[in-house]
Design an enzyme around this catalytic site. Structure first.
Site, PDB file in Angstrom:
ATOM      1  N   LYS A   1     -19.814  -9.509 -10.556  1.00 41.22           N
ATOM      2  CA  LYS A   1     -19.190  -8.584  -9.603  1.00 41.22           C
ATOM      3  C   LYS A   1     -17.706  -8.916  -9.564  1.00 41.22           C
ATOM      4  O   LYS A   1     -17.273  -9.841  -8.882  1.00 41.22           O
ATOM      5  CB  LYS A   1     -19.816  -8.773  -8.224  1.00 41.22           C
ATOM      6  CG  LYS A   1     -19.847  -7.551  -7.319  1.00 41.22           C
ATOM      7  CD  LYS A   1     -18.536  -6.838  -7.104  1.00 41.22           C
ATOM      8  CE  LYS A   1     -17.699  -7.387  -5.989  1.00 41.22           C
ATOM      9  NZ  LYS A   1     -16.354  -6.754  -5.908  1.00 41.22           N
TER      10      LYS A   1
ATOM     11  N   GLU B   1     -14.576 -21.569  -4.913  1.00 40.06           N
ATOM     12  CA  GLU B   1     -13.204 -22.018  -5.151  1.00 40.06           C
ATOM     13  C   GLU B   1     -12.309 -21.068  -4.382  1.00 40.06           C
ATOM     14  O   GLU B   1     -12.307 -19.864  -4.643  1.00 40.06           O
ATOM     15  CB  GLU B   1     -12.868 -21.976  -6.648  1.00 40.06           C
ATOM     16  CG  GLU B   1     -13.449 -23.129  -7.435  1.00 40.06           C
ATOM     17  CD  GLU B   1     -12.903 -24.488  -7.006  1.00 40.06           C
ATOM     18  OE1 GLU B   1     -11.863 -24.549  -6.333  1.00 40.06           O
ATOM     19  OE2 GLU B   1     -13.555 -25.495  -7.330  1.00 40.06           O
TER      20      GLU B   1
ATOM     21  N   CYS C   1      -3.897 -19.302  -7.447  1.00 42.56           N
ATOM     22  CA  CYS C   1      -4.453 -20.206  -6.439  1.00 42.56           C
ATOM     23  C   CYS C   1      -3.722 -21.538  -6.493  1.00 42.56           C
ATOM     24  O   CYS C   1      -3.633 -22.250  -5.503  1.00 42.56           O
ATOM     25  CB  CYS C   1      -5.937 -20.385  -6.672  1.00 42.56           C
ATOM     26  SG  CYS C   1      -6.309 -20.837  -8.358  1.00 42.56           S
TER      27      CYS C   1
ATOM     28  N   GLU D   1      -1.894 -19.470   3.380  1.00 37.81           N
ATOM     29  CA  GLU D   1      -1.693 -19.015   2.001  1.00 37.81           C
ATOM     30  C   GLU D   1      -1.089 -17.615   2.028  1.00 37.81           C
ATOM     31  O   GLU D   1      -1.660 -16.699   2.612  1.00 37.81           O
ATOM     32  CB  GLU D   1      -3.039 -18.977   1.257  1.00 37.81           C
ATOM     33  CG  GLU D   1      -2.867 -18.626  -0.214  1.00 37.81           C
ATOM     34  CD  GLU D   1      -4.201 -18.488  -0.958  1.00 37.81           C
ATOM     35  OE1 GLU D   1      -5.077 -17.747  -0.487  1.00 37.81           O
ATOM     36  OE2 GLU D   1      -4.346 -19.126  -2.020  1.00 37.81           O
TER      37      GLU D   1
HETATM   38  P1  NAP Z   1     -11.314 -11.998  -2.030  1.00 40.95           P
HETATM   39  O1  NAP Z   1     -10.784 -10.868  -1.241  1.00 40.95           O
HETATM   40  O2  NAP Z   1     -11.923 -13.126  -1.299  1.00 40.95           O
HETATM   41  O3  NAP Z   1     -12.353 -11.375  -3.072  1.00 40.95           O
HETATM   42  C1  NAP Z   1     -12.978 -12.156  -4.068  1.00 40.95           C
HETATM   43  C2  NAP Z   1     -14.214 -11.425  -4.555  1.00 40.95           C
HETATM   44  O4  NAP Z   1     -15.196 -11.390  -3.506  1.00 40.95           O
HETATM   45  C3  NAP Z   1     -13.975  -9.959  -4.930  1.00 40.95           C
HETATM   46  O5  NAP Z   1     -14.770  -9.620  -6.037  1.00 40.95           O
HETATM   47  C4  NAP Z   1     -14.438  -9.231  -3.685  1.00 40.95           C
HETATM   48  O6  NAP Z   1     -14.760  -7.877  -3.915  1.00 40.95           O
HETATM   49  C5  NAP Z   1     -15.642 -10.061  -3.325  1.00 40.95           C
HETATM   50  N1  NAP Z   1     -16.121  -9.884  -1.955  1.00 40.95           N
HETATM   51  C6  NAP Z   1     -15.424  -9.509  -0.865  1.00 40.95           C
HETATM   52  N2  NAP Z   1     -16.222  -9.463   0.219  1.00 40.95           N
HETATM   53  C7  NAP Z   1     -17.472  -9.807  -0.195  1.00 40.95           C
HETATM   54  C8  NAP Z   1     -18.729  -9.932   0.450  1.00 40.95           C
HETATM   55  N3  NAP Z   1     -18.887  -9.700   1.758  1.00 40.95           N
HETATM   56  N4  NAP Z   1     -19.808 -10.288  -0.277  1.00 40.95           N
HETATM   57  C9  NAP Z   1     -19.677 -10.551  -1.600  1.00 40.95           C
HETATM   58  N5  NAP Z   1     -18.509 -10.441  -2.262  1.00 40.95           N
HETATM   59  C10 NAP Z   1     -17.410 -10.088  -1.572  1.00 40.95           C
HETATM   60  O7  NAP Z   1     -10.165 -12.648  -2.942  1.00 40.95           O
HETATM   61  P2  NAP Z   1      -9.063 -11.886  -3.803  1.00 40.95           P
HETATM   62  O8  NAP Z   1      -8.105 -11.223  -2.855  1.00 40.95           O
HETATM   63  O9  NAP Z   1      -9.719 -11.063  -4.834  1.00 40.95           O
HETATM   64  O10 NAP Z   1      -8.359 -13.105  -4.565  1.00 40.95           O
HETATM   65  C11 NAP Z   1      -7.327 -13.872  -4.018  1.00 40.95           C
HETATM   66  C12 NAP Z   1      -7.845 -15.186  -3.448  1.00 40.95           C
HETATM   67  O11 NAP Z   1      -8.537 -15.904  -4.465  1.00 40.95           O
HETATM   68  C13 NAP Z   1      -6.765 -16.137  -2.972  1.00 40.95           C
HETATM   69  O12 NAP Z   1      -7.129 -16.694  -1.739  1.00 40.95           O
HETATM   70  C14 NAP Z   1      -6.730 -17.225  -4.041  1.00 40.95           C
HETATM   71  O13 NAP Z   1      -6.259 -18.470  -3.613  1.00 40.95           O
HETATM   72  C15 NAP Z   1      -8.153 -17.280  -4.437  1.00 40.95           C
HETATM   73  N6  NAP Z   1      -8.305 -17.899  -5.754  1.00 40.95           N
HETATM   74  C16 NAP Z   1      -8.793 -19.185  -5.829  1.00 40.95           C
HETATM   75  C17 NAP Z   1      -8.930 -19.816  -7.061  1.00 40.95           C
HETATM   76  C18 NAP Z   1      -9.460 -21.211  -7.154  1.00 40.95           C
HETATM   77  O14 NAP Z   1      -9.913 -21.599  -8.232  1.00 40.95           O
HETATM   78  N7  NAP Z   1      -9.438 -22.017  -6.104  1.00 40.95           N
HETATM   79  C19 NAP Z   1      -8.571 -19.133  -8.231  1.00 40.95           C
HETATM   80  C20 NAP Z   1      -8.063 -17.838  -8.113  1.00 40.95           C
HETATM   81  C21 NAP Z   1      -7.947 -17.226  -6.873  1.00 40.95           C
HETATM   82  P3  NAP Z   1     -13.661  -6.715  -3.627  1.00 40.95           P
HETATM   83  O15 NAP Z   1     -12.577  -6.886  -4.606  1.00 40.95           O
HETATM   84  O16 NAP Z   1     -14.430  -5.481  -3.826  1.00 40.95           O
HETATM   85  O17 NAP Z   1     -13.191  -6.915  -2.215  1.00 40.95           O
END
Ligand code: NAP
Ligand code: MG
Length: 501
Positions: free
Chosen positions: A183, A258, A292, A393
């Protein structure tokens, strides 16, 4: 890969369920927009329904047993083929990535290379799914361990590394013998479709890898809460990740999260300032700060703070901002309107909280930039640890400089955060560097180099509020995707005397 396939992927994205590309019946469609130029609509995606998400999980569950029975080296061979296809299609994928996510073409090529390396590494790991043999306390007895797959695994991924993160989850999950439901983030469907096309072309059998393009709150929620899903590997925000962790762990399934970062660079008085400035600029403004592992706090000792701020602000102002397709561009846009607004709001918050705005602080305009979500590289000086720009962040090109008296205070300020992903130090004093390595509360740390970056064969992940569960990649890549079974062997042929607990 033929242009035809690419065109198809670019126009109208479909789900991949049980080996077939299936158009969603949903009436909710989302446009895939180029963040460097919002007039460039790359494609549309219908958001999968809960039924479609369930169908993907069921297809995976049905395909699991055949895949589990396939010898690991044969599974690895297919993943190795995917690595070669990623390599053959590297440039095309890099261009799609830049167009839908906005990072520069050089950054996209780097991300593709990382994905190729990961897939190659995982292919090799398929020949090393070894357990251990263990001596027994009893004569003519021994024990051994075997690694077994979990079943259906869900990979839920963010938009900021839409090729590398899916590959670093899908490749080890498949090599370990699991069936996968992928997903991806709603913002990056085109790269997701190409990745799945490549794995399918490499020979992953129908049902073993499924793609669901849908919203997190609906399709994502349905997948992670499905009882047939035995594990969820999530990368994304803390807000989503913690809730997901609570839900999935409640039913006893495995979870790996993560999440966010607030990564510090510590700059001491003996640092090579040229190197520290260039590396901090790279870490803070590379990928528009949307990594990240991005550097978001510079913790600088007073002796060199004026000079550091002066030099890095000149570097920030000299950055060439623009469409990532232009090879001259050093920094692309933020990913979409919502992220763009969030970054600008944080800039207001920094000002209101009393930080000194040194440069940037606004939308970047002129020269075609008005069509995209561009923000000028922004630096705040005299940030204190309690300010929101020091704690939260931002995920944009915003660097907060925190001035400190000495190394001791630098350590204290660097660790004063709920996050624990990455960090770095600039110094040439071995004693303080190794004290920093011992005491810094992050899962990864870098010496005299940016907080960003990593290699395919080296474990990746964070501690504290950033990471839950096993490390990804490297020697630990398969840990999350396997269960350990312990086997006791008694070849005495006799009834056992005494008790073993
Ligand atoms: P996000 O909003 O948390 O979304 C991540 C994924 O989760 C997306 O595919 C999203 O789908 C899905 N999702 C959202 N709500 C959900 C739910 N209720 N149930 C299941 N899945 C759900 O994060 P993002 O904005 O895409 O990415 C940015 C974040 O990722 C930042 O905080 C960054 O630090 C973090 N990140 C961390 C790492 C690491 O290795 N630590 C690496 C890269 C990024 P939708 O897109 O459809 O909302
Ligand atoms: Mg997009």
């Amino acid at each position: 890969m033929s242009t035809n396939r690419t065109q198809k992927a670019m126009d109208n994205y479909r789900n991949f369920i049980d080996g077939k590309w299936i158009e969603s019946t949903s009436s909710r469609a989302v446009s895939n927009i180029n963040p460097a130029n919002t007039e460039d609509v790359i494609g549309t995606v219908k958001q999968a329904s809960r039924e479609e998400a369930r169908a993907a999980v069921e297809a995976a569950a049905a395909a699991f047993h055949g895949w589990r029975a396939t010898p690991a080296p044969s599974r690895g061979r297919i993943v190795g083929r995917a690595a070669r296809l990623l390599e053959e299609n590297k440039e095309e994928l890099a261009q799609i990535l830049t167009r839908e996510e906005g990072k520069t073409i050089a950054e996209s090529r780097g991300e593709l290379q990382r994905s190729i390396n990961v897939a190659e590494f995982c292919a090799g790991e398929s020949r090393r799914m070894n357990g251990e043999t263990i001596q027994s306390e009893l004569p003519a007895n021994f024990a051994y361990t075997i690694k077994q797959p979990l079943g259906v695994v869900a990979c839920v991924t963010p938009w900021n590394f839409p090729v590398a993160i899916p590959v670093w989850k899908i490749a080890p999950a498949l090599v370990a013998g699991n069936a996968v439901v992928f997903k991806p983030a709603t913002l990056t469907p085109a790269t997701a479709v190409r990745i799945v096309e490549i794995f399918a072309e490499a020979g992953i059998p129908p049902g073993v890898l499924n793609l669901v393009l849908g919203s997190g709150s609906e399709a994502g929620d349905e997948i992670i809460n499905h009882p047939a899903v035995k594990a969820v590997s999530f990368t994304g925000s803390n807000q989503v990740g913690i809730r997901l962790y609570e839900e999935v762990s409640r039913r006893g399934a495995k979870v790996q999260c993560e999440m966010g970062g607030k990564n510090p660079v510590v700059i001491l008085e003996d640092a090579d300032l040229d190197l520290a400035v260039e590396s901090t600029a790279q870490g803070a403004f590379g990928s528009s700060g949307q990594r990240c592992t991005a550097t978001s706090r510079a913790v600088v000792v007073n002796d060199v703070a004026d000079e550091f701020v002066d030099r890095i602000s000149r570097r920030a102002q000299s950055m060439r901002i623009g469409d990532g397709m232009d090879p001259q561009t050093e920094m692309g846009p933020t990913v979409d309107e919502s992220q763009f607004n969030t970054v600008l709001q944080y800039i207001d918050i920094g000002r209101e909280d009393g930080a000194t705005l040194v440069c940037g602080g606004s939308r970047a305009t002129g020269d075609g930039l008005d069509k995209g979500f561009f923000v000028n590289p922004t630096i705040f000086d005299h940030v204190t640890p309690d300010m929101r720009v020091a704690r939260e962040e931002i995920f944009g090109p915003v660097l907060s400089v925190l001035r400190v008296k000495n190394f001791e205070e630098a350590m204290q300020v660097a660790n004063d955060t709920e996050y624990g992903l990455s960090s770095s130090i600039f110094s040439n004093d071995a004693a303080r560097i190794f004290r920093f390595v011992d005491e810094i509360e992050t899962g990864m740390t870098h010496i005299n180099s940016p907080t960003t970056g990593g290699e395919a064969h080296i474990p990746f992940g964070g501690i504290k509020g950033t990471g839950i569960g096993d490390r990804e990649q490297g020697s630990t890549a398969l840990d999350f995707y396997t269960e350990l079974k312990v086997v006791y062997v008694d070849y005495t042929g006799r009834k056992r005397e005494g008790n073993l607990y």
